[in-house]
Each structure stands twice: as C-alpha cells, then as structure tokens.
Scaffold this active site. Sequence first.
Site, short mmCIF file in Angstrom:
data_model
loop_
_atom_site.label_atom_id
_atom_site.label_comp_id
_atom_site.label_asym_id
_atom_site.label_seq_id
_atom_site.Cartn_x
_atom_site.Cartn_y
_atom_site.Cartn_z
CB CYS A 21 -0.95 0.00 1.19
SG CYS A 21 -0.20 0.46 2.75
CB CYS A 24 3.40 -0.18 3.53
SG CYS A 24 2.49 -0.69 5.01
CG ASP A 311 -3.65 -8.88 67.62
OD1 ASP A 311 -3.18 -9.04 66.48
OD2 ASP A 311 -3.03 -9.13 68.67
#
Length: 496
Positions: A21, A24, A311
């Site tokens: 393309c 690219c 605790d």
Amino acid sequence: MFPLTEENKHVAQLLLSTGTCPRCIFRFCGVDFHAPYKLPYKELLNELQKFLETEKDELILEVMNPPPKKIRLQELADSIGILQEFCEKDFVKKVCQKVEASGFEFTSLVFSVSFPPQLSVREHAAWLLVKQEMGKQSLSLGRDDIVQLKEAYKWITHPLFSEELGVPIDGKSLFEVSVVFAHPETVEDCHFLAAICPDCFKPAKNKQSVFTRMAVMKALNKIKEEDFLKQFPCPPNSPKAVCTVLEIECAHGAVFVAGRYNKYSRNLPQTPWIIDGERKLESSVEELISDHLLAVFKAESFNFSSSGREDVDVRTLGNGRPFAIELVNPHRVHFTSQEIKELQQKINNSSNKIQVRDLQLVTREAIGHMKEGEEEKTKTYSALIWTDKAIQKKDIEFLNDIKDLKIDQKTPLRVLHRRPLAVRARVIHSMETQYVDEHHFRLRLKTQAGTYIKEFVHGDFGRTKPNIGSLMNVTADILELDVESVDVDWPPALDD
C-alpha cells in the site's frame, strides 16, 4: 508536495507491483514526517501512480513488467489492511462508540494497538526485498531506516481519535483505549522461526502462544538472511483478507484513596477473617471502608494497606491508623473535596465500629510514606495488665524510669502460621504506669513500630526477653490493649 524522490522511484514501483500500500511504501522509503500519511487513501494511491507513470518510466516499466491491472484497494495488503481501512474515519468512529459506551470518566487518553506478530515476519521479508534492490543502486537500507508500522498508524489515527472524543491523546494518561488486531490466515507465517531459533520461543504462563511479538523480533534479529530467504517467500504472498479486530478494550489506571481510621470495637478484624474458607466474623475494617469506595468510584476491585495492623480485640484510638486503598479500574475518578467529605461522612454514619478522618485522593508514590512508618516510626499503646501476685503501687513505679529498653522477640506463636521464624530486636522507648488494684495496673508504652505488645507483657513462653513478667518477677497477662497513636505524618491532616 509528494514525499518521494527520483531515488525512491524504483523501490516504490517494485513495492507497488507486489501489492504494497502507498503508506507502507512511504515507510520503506523512510518518509518520517506525518502529513503524507494523513492524506485520504484514494488520493495517496492516485498521487503515487502519477509519480511513477512518467513517460520516461512507462517505457522502462513495460519492459520490466507488463502493465498491471487496475489495483484494487483490498489487494494492497502488506500491512494486512492496518494502514488502509483501519485508518479510516468509519473505524475510528466505531472505536469511539465503544469508548463512550464504556462509562469511564476521562479527560485524556492513551491509545495503544497490538498487531499480529506474523506482521513482523512479512515486514522483514519486504525489507530484504527492498534492501536487495537498493543494493543494486549502491544504496543501503537498515531496519531502523523503516518507519515503524505502529508509529505511522498513530500519526494517522491520533488526530482522528482526539477530534472524535474531544480530548487530547496523552502518553501519560491513566485512561487507556487498546485495540488488538488478528490475522488468522497468516498465523503460521512465523512458525518456521521456532525450528531455527528455538531459544527465542519459551512457553510463559500468561501467554497463550509462544509466538509473541517480542519473541518473533528476537528471532528475526538472530536469523541469518540466507536462512530466512530459504524459509519464507520474498516478497511475501498476498493474503486473501485483511486483519480482524480481536478486541477493543478500555481501562483506567488505579486511583488511590488514603485516610486514617479509628477502630472502637474489640470484635472486629482489620481484614476479613476467613479460615479454611469459613468466615469467622461478619465484617472487617477493610470492608466497612472499601465497600463504599468501590460503589462510588465504580471500581472493579480494591487492595487495602495500612501502617501496621491491630488484632481483632485491640482498639485504635487517638488520630487513628493511616491506610490507603488502591481502586482498580475505576470508572469514576473526578471528585470535588466536598464530595470526598460527604463520602467520609457516609462511611462514618454506616457503622459505630469505625470512624474515618482525613479521607483524600493521593498518588501511588505518596503511599511510600505510610510504608516507611511501619518499621521506622514509633507507636503508643495503653494496656490493662493482670498479675498473679498481689502488687502495690511501689512495685510498678520502677518501670517509669526505664528508657529505650532493648528486647528480642522471636516470632510469636500466634502469628507463626503467617510470619517467618526470626528474632527481631525492638526498643521500648518509655513506659508510664497507673496503679488500679492489687492485681491490675495500666501501662502506657511508647515503642518502636513492629513491637509485639502482648508478647512483651506475658513473655510468650520465654520467646520475648525481657518482658513485663520477668522484669517484675511475676506472671503477667494482658486483658485489654489500645493503640493510642501511630506516629506517621501521613496522610496530611485536613480541616473538618
């Protein structure tokens, strides 16, 4: 102005004839400025064909190749459609519709894409082809000279996403939109690499396939050009179909809320108390706070942390204990200080067992201040102590004069199931006594953070030395314990 030069012509013609393309072709010709990539696709194709079809070139091209049939867009698929239809406004709108439907609050976003790993193999083949052709013209092309597909894709799509959503694209944004592409047709393109470079493809627990992009790139960097060319067609075969979109996902980075909590109950654990899958108590400090935050921030989950822990039967009084909550993937993230105050009030109104103060949004980095306090700071406690022998006021007064008492604490028996066996040196900075009756007195202690107070009182069968029992030469035990202060200057105090 068209970005290619006469020098690029031969390579551009070669790439176009193999189904590459225009965008690219720009990448392989090293075009590294954004504008040409953003032009409409059909316009690019027309401009490229005009550039290549000069009278002088036509004669040469006809000798080299018969005139190509009219090129259809879907044939131009070296990037398997990524730089064609997936750069168009229609696709961007589709992604944005998914983003808007996700329900996330955001003022910026980071956009990420994941391409099929086999795309790197196809690109490698195209690079070798171009490199070979350029070599004939005494020109060179390194892998780094090619514009990365991901870069070109972002140059084209970022402005479109920003315009459609009305927010900037920002690499530092906590809100991420990710698109994952797949191309099943060419998935086996990279399998030959495993035979040539087996060391690059190691199974990983969190990966479905060994053929990750990183592993493929590692193998391509290692493989010799001649070995690659024997195994893979150059140029690569044109696929029949373009990529598919595997998923479009939205996610928000964690946000952090901090504050201090007071615990007034002697029957409330800090975190859910579950043993062998069975819940022992109906709630916890963590849940009484976090349940509200989860709902308001619309988060998926949370992680609770604090500066130490008490605790189940210990109260936390005074200014409270610093805590922080990480809210994972929150959909709502913007709050005014007034809204946070109202959220704090809602938590406090929901239970008489806890109260929260100084609730605020903080950064991940700021939580480090709280963790520093776990070992480095001091804590103040108040304990009600019982002795087996009858005592008088004078028998406990000597404790008031002891300063910076060094003690050794072997991991207490009661926490040995979740803490490693070790001897920890701790310091009791000061003690203050208050006589109650002949078998009871109150002891106020200022200690190094991380000191086990109960064990300092009763000795834990000699595992903590010295202890109150050994100092007084009695058997001592602790009946009640309160945390009076946790001396960590974080998070910052807020005005009520």
